[in-house]
Design a protein around this motif. Sequence first.
Motif, PDB file in Angstrom:
ATOM      1  N   ILE A  65      -9.268 -20.334   4.797  1.00 32.81           N
ATOM      2  CA  ILE A  65     -10.401 -21.141   4.314  1.00 32.81           C
ATOM      3  C   ILE A  65     -10.618 -22.383   5.181  1.00 32.81           C
ATOM      4  O   ILE A  65     -11.733 -22.890   5.258  1.00 32.81           O
ATOM      5  N   HIS A  66      -9.561 -22.863   5.810  1.00 28.95           N
ATOM      6  CA  HIS A  66      -9.694 -24.088   6.591  1.00 28.95           C
ATOM      7  C   HIS A  66     -10.369 -23.787   7.923  1.00 28.95           C
ATOM      8  O   HIS A  66      -9.795 -23.923   8.993  1.00 28.95           O
ATOM      9  N   ALA A  67     -11.615 -23.326   7.820  1.00 32.54           N
ATOM     10  CA  ALA A  67     -12.415 -22.978   8.987  1.00 32.54           C
ATOM     11  C   ALA A  67     -13.862 -23.154   8.552  1.00 32.54           C
ATOM     12  O   ALA A  67     -14.225 -22.724   7.458  1.00 32.54           O
ATOM     13  N   LEU A  82      -8.784 -19.149  -6.815  1.00 30.06           N
ATOM     14  CA  LEU A  82      -7.572 -19.981  -6.870  1.00 30.06           C
ATOM     15  C   LEU A  82      -7.303 -20.650  -5.528  1.00 30.06           C
ATOM     16  O   LEU A  82      -7.017 -21.852  -5.466  1.00 30.06           O
ATOM     17  N   ALA A  83      -7.424 -19.863  -4.458  1.00 31.19           N
ATOM     18  CA  ALA A  83      -7.162 -20.405  -3.122  1.00 31.19           C
ATOM     19  C   ALA A  83      -8.135 -21.547  -2.820  1.00 31.19           C
ATOM     20  O   ALA A  83      -7.756 -22.578  -2.257  1.00 31.19           O
ATOM     21  N   PHE A  84      -9.391 -21.349  -3.226  1.00 29.83           N
ATOM     22  CA  PHE A  84     -10.401 -22.379  -2.977  1.00 29.83           C
ATOM     23  C   PHE A  84     -10.096 -23.645  -3.791  1.00 29.83           C
ATOM     24  O   PHE A  84     -10.215 -24.767  -3.294  1.00 29.83           O
ATOM     25  N   GLU A  85      -9.690 -23.453  -5.037  1.00 31.33           N
ATOM     26  CA  GLU A  85      -9.343 -24.618  -5.865  1.00 31.33           C
ATOM     27  C   GLU A  85      -8.149 -25.368  -5.271  1.00 31.33           C
ATOM     28  O   GLU A  85      -8.146 -26.603  -5.214  1.00 31.33           O
ATOM     29  N   GLU A  86      -7.152 -24.618  -4.832  1.00 32.66           N
ATOM     30  CA  GLU A  86      -5.972 -25.260  -4.241  1.00 32.66           C
ATOM     31  C   GLU A  86      -6.358 -26.019  -2.975  1.00 32.66           C
ATOM     32  O   GLU A  86      -5.903 -27.136  -2.741  1.00 32.66           O
ATOM     33  N   TYR A  87      -7.203 -25.388  -2.177  1.00 34.00           N
ATOM     34  CA  TYR A  87      -7.636 -26.014  -0.928  1.00 34.00           C
ATOM     35  C   TYR A  87      -8.381 -27.323  -1.221  1.00 34.00           C
ATOM     36  O   TYR A  87      -8.107 -28.361  -0.621  1.00 34.00           O
ATOM     37  N   THR A  88      -9.322 -27.256  -2.184  1.00 30.18           N
ATOM     38  CA  THR A  88     -10.112 -28.444  -2.509  1.00 30.18           C
ATOM     39  C   THR A  88      -9.198 -29.562  -3.027  1.00 30.18           C
ATOM     40  O   THR A  88      -9.352 -30.736  -2.673  1.00 30.18           O
ATOM     41  N   ASP A 114      -9.561 -17.085  14.427  1.00 29.50           N
ATOM     42  CA  ASP A 114     -10.599 -16.665  15.378  1.00 29.50           C
ATOM     43  C   ASP A 114     -11.248 -17.905  15.945  1.00 29.50           C
ATOM     44  O   ASP A 114     -10.634 -18.979  15.957  1.00 29.50           O
ATOM     45  N   ASP A 115     -12.488 -17.770  16.375  1.00 30.92           N
ATOM     46  CA  ASP A 115     -13.141 -18.933  16.982  1.00 30.92           C
ATOM     47  C   ASP A 115     -13.862 -19.804  15.948  1.00 30.92           C
ATOM     48  O   ASP A 115     -14.673 -20.628  16.307  1.00 30.92           O
ATOM     49  N   ASP A 116     -13.558 -19.603  14.664  1.00 31.59           N
ATOM     50  CA  ASP A 116     -14.178 -20.440  13.636  1.00 31.59           C
ATOM     51  C   ASP A 116     -13.361 -21.734  13.531  1.00 31.59           C
ATOM     52  O   ASP A 116     -12.248 -21.724  13.030  1.00 31.59           O
ATOM     53  N   PRO A 117     -13.882 -22.840  14.057  1.00 31.42           N
ATOM     54  CA  PRO A 117     -13.064 -24.062  14.129  1.00 31.42           C
ATOM     55  C   PRO A 117     -12.880 -24.696  12.758  1.00 31.42           C
ATOM     56  O   PRO A 117     -13.760 -24.592  11.903  1.00 31.42           O
ATOM     57  N   PRO A 118     -11.739 -25.338  12.535  1.00 28.44           N
ATOM     58  CA  PRO A 118     -11.534 -26.021  11.263  1.00 28.44           C
ATOM     59  C   PRO A 118     -12.426 -27.259  11.177  1.00 28.44           C
ATOM     60  O   PRO A 118     -12.880 -27.764  12.206  1.00 28.44           O
TER      61      PRO A 118
END
Lengths: 103, 214
Positions: A8-10, A81-87, B4-8
């Motif tokens: 998700i961190h993209a 869940l992953a999105f909630e944890e990330y946020t 991949d090439d999707d930057p954080p």
Amino acid sequence: MTELDPVIHAQARLRVVASLSALGDGDKIAFPRLQELLAMTAGNLSVHLRKLEDAGYVEISKTHRGRTPATLVRLSRRGQLAFEEYTEAIRTLLDPTPSKEQS
Amino acid sequence: MNLDDDPPPTDAAAALRLIEDQQSATARRLNPDARLLYWPWGVAWLVGFGLFFLRFTPGERALVDLPNWLPLTVLFVLLAVAGAIQAVASKRAYGQVSGDSARRGRWYGYAWALGSVGVYAGLGRISEHLPHDLAALLWSATAVGFTGALEMAGGAIWLDRDLFRLGVWISVINLIGAIAGPGWHALVVAVAGGGGILVVGALARRRQRQRQQP
């Protein structure tokens, strides 16, 4: 501080997941509409959706609307869940004072 | 770390901003403007029932000398226009989203359609035996009461405070109008009912804007 979820961190995938999280519970959105909301090319969105699907974060179903095939996308429970944890992790980074949820 | 090439996102603040922007943009696109859902109905009630009151004023003579057919024709045309606007706005917003929300909306629509047909079929049989003013009261009090009840039910289905309160308000003013009697009922429904719908539309829009602000 745990590592931020690399799936998700993209930028693009975070936008996809954030958009899907705004759908109502139990709702699915058609691929072209999601594409329009995100202003992504079909190819680009497909690639990101496949990565999210591989991680178990989105569910993709194929169906028919009349005679035309339709692809429907939704966030899985795991993705939610992953999105909630990330946020939560992002908020903690921005404001490290412990909140009620964290002991 | 990157798949991949999707930057954080550049930093945490950028990530949070991205999430909030995307969520509010999506919510904005997937929900019709509340004004489009409420105001056309408010105008229809205000003008339609208003004309009805002016033409069929209680007492000896009409306040305004309009043709007999005009008030109801205007009311039905405006109601049809309101229905069409709501259908187009909803289709635009909810089109291509399927699942629980779509099913809820569809079943709620069936309740309106089937409920109206049943109620009005019964009324049609009775009202031909009533004098004109009582027949008009019977029709409008039933239609308005039905609307109030279904709006309360809609508020319960979507946990929508505005819709529920509107349903309560319409049910109450309908009662007051029915007690006040033929003619007066139309005035109450036009001013308090139509006006109430316009006010709730503005409130719902404000709530919507606050929710959709990143």
